[in-house]
Design a protein around this motif. Structure first.
Motif, short mmCIF file in Angstrom:
data_model
loop_
_atom_site.label_atom_id
_atom_site.label_comp_id
_atom_site.label_asym_id
_atom_site.label_seq_id
_atom_site.Cartn_x
_atom_site.Cartn_y
_atom_site.Cartn_z
N PRO B 532 0.82 -1.22 0.00
CA PRO B 532 0.00 0.00 0.00
C PRO B 532 0.85 1.27 0.00
O PRO B 532 0.48 2.25 -0.67
CB PRO B 532 -0.81 -0.12 1.30
N VAL B 533 1.96 1.25 0.72
CA VAL B 533 2.82 2.43 0.75
C VAL B 533 3.33 2.74 -0.65
O VAL B 533 3.32 3.90 -1.11
CB VAL B 533 4.00 2.23 1.73
N ALA B 534 3.76 1.71 -1.38
CA ALA B 534 4.26 1.93 -2.73
C ALA B 534 3.17 2.49 -3.64
O ALA B 534 3.39 3.43 -4.41
CB ALA B 534 4.81 0.62 -3.30
N PHE B 535 1.96 1.92 -3.52
CA PHE B 535 0.84 2.43 -4.32
C PHE B 535 0.57 3.90 -4.02
O PHE B 535 0.46 4.73 -4.93
CB PHE B 535 -0.43 1.60 -4.02
N LEU B 536 0.49 4.21 -2.73
CA LEU B 536 0.20 5.58 -2.31
C LEU B 536 1.24 6.54 -2.84
O LEU B 536 0.91 7.60 -3.38
CB LEU B 536 0.15 5.65 -0.79
N THR B 537 2.51 6.15 -2.68
CA THR B 537 3.59 7.02 -3.14
C THR B 537 3.44 7.30 -4.63
O THR B 537 3.54 8.45 -5.08
CB THR B 537 4.95 6.36 -2.88
N MET B 538 3.20 6.25 -5.40
CA MET B 538 3.09 6.44 -6.85
C MET B 538 1.96 7.40 -7.19
O MET B 538 2.11 8.30 -8.01
CB MET B 538 2.86 5.10 -7.53
N VAL B 539 0.81 7.20 -6.54
CA VAL B 539 -0.34 8.04 -6.87
C VAL B 539 -0.09 9.48 -6.45
O VAL B 539 -0.29 10.42 -7.23
CB VAL B 539 -1.61 7.48 -6.19
N MET B 540 0.40 9.67 -5.21
CA MET B 540 0.59 11.03 -4.71
C MET B 540 1.60 11.79 -5.55
O MET B 540 1.34 12.91 -6.02
CB MET B 540 1.10 11.00 -3.26
N ILE B 541 2.77 11.18 -5.77
CA ILE B 541 3.82 11.90 -6.50
C ILE B 541 3.37 12.15 -7.94
O ILE B 541 3.65 13.20 -8.52
CB ILE B 541 5.14 11.11 -6.47
N SER B 542 2.64 11.19 -8.53
CA SER B 542 2.15 11.41 -9.88
C SER B 542 1.19 12.59 -9.93
O SER B 542 1.21 13.38 -10.88
CB SER B 542 1.44 10.17 -10.41
N LYS B 543 0.36 12.72 -8.91
CA LYS B 543 -0.57 13.85 -8.90
C LYS B 543 0.18 15.16 -8.78
O LYS B 543 -0.18 16.16 -9.40
CB LYS B 543 -1.54 13.70 -7.72
N LEU B 544 1.24 15.14 -7.98
CA LEU B 544 2.03 16.37 -7.80
C LEU B 544 2.77 16.74 -9.07
O LEU B 544 3.06 17.91 -9.31
CB LEU B 544 3.03 16.18 -6.65
N THR B 545 3.14 15.75 -9.87
CA THR B 545 3.93 16.02 -11.07
C THR B 545 3.09 15.80 -12.31
O THR B 545 3.58 15.30 -13.32
CB THR B 545 5.16 15.12 -11.12
N ALA B 546 1.80 16.17 -12.25
CA ALA B 546 0.87 15.85 -13.34
C ALA B 546 1.33 16.40 -14.68
O ALA B 546 1.01 15.83 -15.73
CB ALA B 546 -0.51 16.38 -13.01
N ARG B 547 2.11 17.49 -14.69
CA ARG B 547 2.47 18.04 -15.99
C ARG B 547 3.51 17.16 -16.70
O ARG B 547 3.80 17.37 -17.87
CB ARG B 547 3.00 19.47 -15.84
N ARG B 548 4.06 16.19 -15.99
CA ARG B 548 5.00 15.31 -16.66
C ARG B 548 4.31 14.09 -17.28
O ARG B 548 4.97 13.16 -17.71
CB ARG B 548 6.05 14.81 -15.67
N ARG B 549 3.00 14.06 -17.28
CA ARG B 549 2.32 12.98 -17.97
C ARG B 549 2.72 12.96 -19.43
O ARG B 549 2.81 14.02 -20.05
CB ARG B 549 0.81 13.22 -17.93
N PRO B 550 2.91 11.77 -19.99
CA PRO B 550 3.22 11.74 -21.42
C PRO B 550 2.06 12.34 -22.22
O PRO B 550 0.90 12.13 -21.88
CB PRO B 550 3.37 10.25 -21.73
#
Lengths: 146, 596
Positions: B532-550
């Protein structure tokens, strides 16, 4: 064992890139022909929707989003159900130790529940998912077709 | 050791068959796609047999029965998890992963999230998991050869390494597919035939007259037994007993008769313990001592419950992150075939796992001495001869030994191909020659580690790599396939946090096992927390860096999920060349989909 496409060095050997140990040459050619020729639908109409999908017009995007959502929902429902079913077992055993005393055809119930049941269960769920997922894909293809 | 000439013969036959099938398979393998993904043309049923052959490792063939012998019913969660993990893989990963057209896991990461440093991190974790999985295979091979022939333990691992490396050198994935498919059926026979025979004997035979369990559920030796420990071991004694010990006990030299009161005893390496018939069995620490606890599920209270759930988590979600399992799905022709392959695997695995459980239960009656040393992995190998000290027992023992050997060979070759594939395409330039170098390198590292590291139960080490896979690649795959919002920064953070936590907890566990076992059990089975920690980290950091979406995330997901007949699937072109050339090619590739 492997059926090879013919003795090596034959003059009618296909291109090296097409040589394949797993499928005979004829089977491979047949497969290709099936993709191209046995497609009675008008390629033009299909192509238009495919282009819509590819270019992500609002229609195309909605279509693919719906497909992804359906597939995910199916997977989550089936996988979650199985997980719930299996994951309640340890808790039930923990809370109801007397369950271990129940015997069924000479074997204690927990041994049957853990040693036998999960395997057909997994296969059954997998089979159901394959049916559903392929049906969704089939529906998607026909909706693109129209 | 059992003096059994049949075993050596059958193991030799198995090695020879492996060689020749590998040769047949590799005759036409000459291009890099041949070596990496067998040209993506393996039919579903054969691929399923190959996957099952590869997946049923030493941990399944020897380890499950051994754990059932030692830990009883709670050990059944291993086979359940190994099977259900495939279900999760089929539901969420199989078809989209194949449609991604990737060659390796790092390649998938790049296909989904664009070129970045993420690829290197994936490479690192693939190598970690691969080697962590490979080492116990080689160590168990040593144990097996030592048990059946008395040859030194390092030789078994070395023999397996040589056979596998030679096979993979010859034809890579192309060569081992046929071998692994054959080895599944070989293994099924090798465990099913002895199980049928021994179970019949168990129900009807005179051996059943021995009463190893008394009315109060204490396990007792059915006959006089002499046990010599290999490594230091801590055993628990529940009922006071007399025995004779020669060697080190509780740090003091012992020689002659001894009287053990209930408690914990530390027995040194190379200590000989002699028990008379009817004496209670001291059991290695951490396992139930009485049959009462062995028979019943969840007798260890809350910490046992936590461990069970953690194991469920690790195995259910870890399977989809195992690189050697994933790499086999790249060999299917399309997404639909990948899904059908996974379904077929479920059937093949379920069929297999019925048998080790039965063998484990029977061996509780006949091989209690293994509980003293804790080396219960040998149970399957020793059982036929112990129950039938005649020709029948010898032949059955030989069949089991050959099956175990097949298990080492098929799993090791799959791991070797997946790790070598990653090493050759991500670290070396990626030509066939590099694949061969990577194979030799990986094999050498694995056998080196196998000889250096201390041996633990095959299933436990394997459970560790499942935990690592579940905390790293599982979130990457699930989020990458189903969620548009994932970015490479988020993925990398998740990999680092999840992988770091698992590796850290493992280091702490190893340290504590040498310095007095102070670590809580959560650290030895960490998946319930780390995933769960790994999942949470991925989701949170991805949301913070949304402009880096391909930018082309929609097209990428379209390609993953669009049904195969529409023809969106593109096999990624293998980027061969120096890292500069690869980077340029990757940029090009990212601008628009390249033709297949």
């Amino acid at each position: 064992m492997t059926k090879h496409s013919g003795p090596p060095g034959q003059p009618d050997q296909p291109q090296p890139a097409e040589r394949d140990a797993w499928l005979s040459v004829s089977a491979r050619k047949n497969r290709r022909r099936r993709v191209v020729l046995a497609d009675p639908r008008g390629r033009g109409r299909v192509l238009r929707t495919i282009i819509e999908l590819e270019e992500q017009t609002s229609v195309g995007e909605k279509l693919i989003r719906d497909l992804i959502r359906t597939q995910l929902r199916t997977g989550l429902a089936l996988g979650g159900g199985t997980l719930l079913l299996l994951a309640t077992l340890p808790l039930v055993f923990y809370l109801l130790p007397s369950l271990a005393e129940v015997e069924l055809v000479g074997v204690r119930l927990p041994w049957l529940l853990l040693g036998l049941l999960p395997f057909p269960l997994c296969y059954g769920v997998g089979y159901a998912y394959r049916r559903l997922a392929e049906r969704h894909e089939h529906d998607f293809v026909s909706s693109v077709d129209r | 050791m059992i003096d059994n000439p049949w075993s050596l013969v059958l193991v030799g036959v198995m090695a020879l068959l492996t060689f020749s099938l590998g040769y047949v398979g590799s005759r036409r393998a000459n291009t890099t796609p041949d070596f990496l993904v067998a040209r993506r043309a393996i039919p579903a049923t054969r691929n399923a047999a190959a996957i099952s052959g590869e997946y049923l490792s030493a941990a399944s063939f020897l380890g499950v029965a051994g754990l059932v012998l030692k830990d009883g019913i709670d050990a059944l969660w291993y086979p359940i998890g190994f099977t259900a993990g495939y279900l999760a893989m089929m539901l969420f990963v199989a078809a989209p992963l194949r449609r991604s057209g990737a060659y390796t896991l790092p390649d998938f990461a790049e296909a989904r999230l664009g070129p970045s440093n993420l690829r290197k991190f994936c490479t690192f974790f693939v190598i970690c998991i691969g080697v962590l999985y490979l080492v116990p295979q080689l160590q168990s091979a040593g144990l097996t050869l030592n048990t059946i022939t008395g040859l030194p333990a390092w030789l078994g691992g070395a023999v397996v390494t040589v056979i596998v490396v030679v096979n993979v050198l010859g034809g890579g994935m192309r060569a081992i597919t046929l071998v692994q498919a054959f080895q599944y059926w070989g293994k099924l026979f090798a465990i099913a035939a002895p199980t049928f025979v021994l179970f019949t004997l168990f129900l009807a035979g005179p051996g059943n007259g021995a009463q190893p369990v008394d009315s109060s559920g204490v396990l007792r030796f059915p006959e006089d037994v002499e046990v010599t420990t290999v490594d230091p071991v801590r055993v628990r004694v529940d009922v006071a007993m007399e025995l004779s010990a020669t060697g080190l006990v509780n740090g003091a030299p012992a020689d002659g008769p001894a009287y053990w009161r209930p408690g914990l005893y530390e027995v040194g390496a190379e200590t000989k313990l002699t028990f008379v018939a009817g004496s209670p069995v001291p059991v290695v620490e951490g396992s139930p001592t009485s049959n009462h606890d062995w028979l019943r599920p969840q007798t260890e209270g809350l910490s046992g419950l936590f461990e069970t759930y953690s194991l469920i988590f690790a195995t259910f979600l870890g399977t989809m992150g195992l690189p050697h399992v994933l790499v086999r799905f790249y060999t299917n022709p399309d997404g639909r075939a990948a899904r059908r392959t996974a379904l077929h695997v479920l059937y093949l695995l379920g069929l297999f796992y019925l048998f080790p459980t039965v063998l484990g239960v029977i061996s509780r009656q006949y091989l209690p001495q293994l509980l003293v040393t804790g080396k219960t992995d040998a149970a399957v190998l020793l059982l036929p001869h112990t129950m039938q000290p005649n020709l029948l027992g010898q032949v059955l023992g030989a069949i089991v030994a050959a099956g175990a050997f097949a298990a080492f060979l098929s799993t090791s070759s799959g791991l070797l191909v997946s790790v070598a594939g990653v090493v050759s395409t991500d670290i070396l330039p990626g030509k066939v020659r590099d694949f061969r170098w990577a194979t030799v390198l990986t094999g050498a590292v694995a056998i080196g580690l196998a000889l250096l590291l201390p041996r633990s139960d095959a299933s436990l080490t394997v459970a560790m790599s499942f935990a690592l896979a579940a905390s790293t690649f599982c979130p990457l795959l699930l989020l990458g396939i189903w969620w548009r919002g994932l970015t490479w920064v988020g993925a990398m953070a998740g990999l680092l946090v999840g992988g770091g936590l698992v590796i850290g907890s493992q280091v702490v566990t190893v340290v504590s096992s040498y310095t007095g076992r102070w670590a809580p059990s959560v650290l030895s089975q960490p998946a319930l927390v780390t995933v769960p920690v790994a999942f949470l980290t991925m989701v949170m950091i991805s949301k913070l860096t949304a402009r880096r979406r391909p930018d082309d995330v929609n097209q990428i997901l379209l390609r993953f999920h669009a049904p195969d007949p529409l023809g969106f699937m593109r096999d990624r072109e293998l980027q061969i060349g120096t890292s500069d050339e690869k980077a340029r090619a990757a940029d090009r590739d990212h601008d628009g989909p390249s033709p297949a």
